[in-house]
Write a protein that holds these residues in place. Sequence first.
Motif, PDB file in Angstrom:
ATOM      1  N   ILE A   1       0.862  -1.172   0.000  1.00  0.00           N
ATOM      2  CA  ILE A   1       0.000   0.000   0.000  1.00  0.00           C
ATOM      3  C   ILE A   1       0.903   1.228   0.000  1.00  0.00           C
ATOM      4  O   ILE A   1       1.662   1.456   0.944  1.00  0.00           O
ATOM      5  CB  ILE A   1      -0.937   0.022   1.214  1.00  0.00           C
ATOM      6  N   THR A   2       0.851   1.980  -1.088  1.00  0.00           N
ATOM      7  CA  THR A   2       1.679   3.175  -1.243  1.00  0.00           C
ATOM      8  C   THR A   2       0.772   4.377  -1.406  1.00  0.00           C
ATOM      9  O   THR A   2      -0.141   4.369  -2.226  1.00  0.00           O
ATOM     10  CB  THR A   2       2.588   3.044  -2.482  1.00  0.00           C
ATOM     11  N   LEU A   3       1.003   5.408  -0.601  1.00  0.00           N
ATOM     12  CA  LEU A   3       0.268   6.662  -0.714  1.00  0.00           C
ATOM     13  C   LEU A   3       1.228   7.760  -1.129  1.00  0.00           C
ATOM     14  O   LEU A   3       2.241   7.993  -0.457  1.00  0.00           O
ATOM     15  CB  LEU A   3      -0.386   7.041   0.614  1.00  0.00           C
ATOM     16  N   LEU A   4       0.940   8.397  -2.237  1.00  0.00           N
ATOM     17  CA  LEU A   4       1.739   9.515  -2.722  1.00  0.00           C
ATOM     18  C   LEU A   4       0.908  10.786  -2.573  1.00  0.00           C
ATOM     19  O   LEU A   4      -0.260  10.816  -3.006  1.00  0.00           O
ATOM     20  CB  LEU A   4       2.104   9.324  -4.193  1.00  0.00           C
ATOM     21  N   THR A   5       1.471  11.807  -1.987  1.00  0.00           N
ATOM     22  CA  THR A   5       0.776  13.097  -1.847  1.00  0.00           C
ATOM     23  C   THR A   5       1.521  14.120  -2.695  1.00  0.00           C
ATOM     24  O   THR A   5       2.735  14.285  -2.564  1.00  0.00           O
ATOM     25  CB  THR A   5       0.749  13.549  -0.382  1.00  0.00           C
ATOM     26  N   VAL A   6       0.765  14.792  -3.552  1.00  0.00           N
ATOM     27  CA  VAL A   6       1.314  15.818  -4.429  1.00  0.00           C
ATOM     28  C   VAL A   6       0.555  17.105  -4.174  1.00  0.00           C
ATOM     29  O   VAL A   6      -0.666  17.146  -4.327  1.00  0.00           O
ATOM     30  CB  VAL A   6       1.191  15.423  -5.912  1.00  0.00           C
ATOM     31  N   LYS A   7       1.273  18.130  -3.721  1.00  0.00           N
ATOM     32  CA  LYS A   7       0.615  19.405  -3.430  1.00  0.00           C
ATOM     33  C   LYS A   7       0.198  20.093  -4.721  1.00  0.00           C
ATOM     34  O   LYS A   7       0.943  20.113  -5.696  1.00  0.00           O
ATOM     35  CB  LYS A   7       1.515  20.297  -2.599  1.00  0.00           C
ATOM     36  N   ASN A   8      -0.978  20.670  -4.702  1.00  0.00           N
ATOM     37  CA  ASN A   8      -1.543  21.371  -5.850  1.00  0.00           C
ATOM     38  C   ASN A   8      -1.141  22.832  -5.743  1.00  0.00           C
ATOM     39  O   ASN A   8      -1.759  23.613  -5.053  1.00  0.00           O
ATOM     40  CB  ASN A   8      -3.066  21.211  -5.843  1.00  0.00           C
ATOM     41  N   ASN A   9      -0.060  23.197  -6.427  1.00  0.00           N
ATOM     42  CA  ASN A   9       0.455  24.574  -6.332  1.00  0.00           C
ATOM     43  C   ASN A   9      -0.290  25.505  -7.225  1.00  0.00           C
ATOM     44  O   ASN A   9      -0.570  25.380  -8.295  1.00  0.00           O
ATOM     45  CB  ASN A   9       1.947  24.590  -6.667  1.00  0.00           C
TER      46      ASN A   9
END
Length: 57
Positions: free
Chosen positions: A49-57
């Motif tokens: 289980i991999t969670l990637l978080t990418v900020k929405n700039n």
Amino acid sequence: MMDWIDIIVREKDDSFVISIKDNGINFNPENINSSADDIDYSQILGFNITLLTVKNN
């Protein structure tokens, strides 16, 4: 046993969270060369289980 992968993308506040689940061999998430702001990995009951978080700039 058939291999599978499940990918879900969600928008949360000011970021996108990408959830990846699979039944493949476990791996070191530090090897992911990604533009993700945060990477969280766990293996539960034989599933990656991999969670990637990418900020929405």
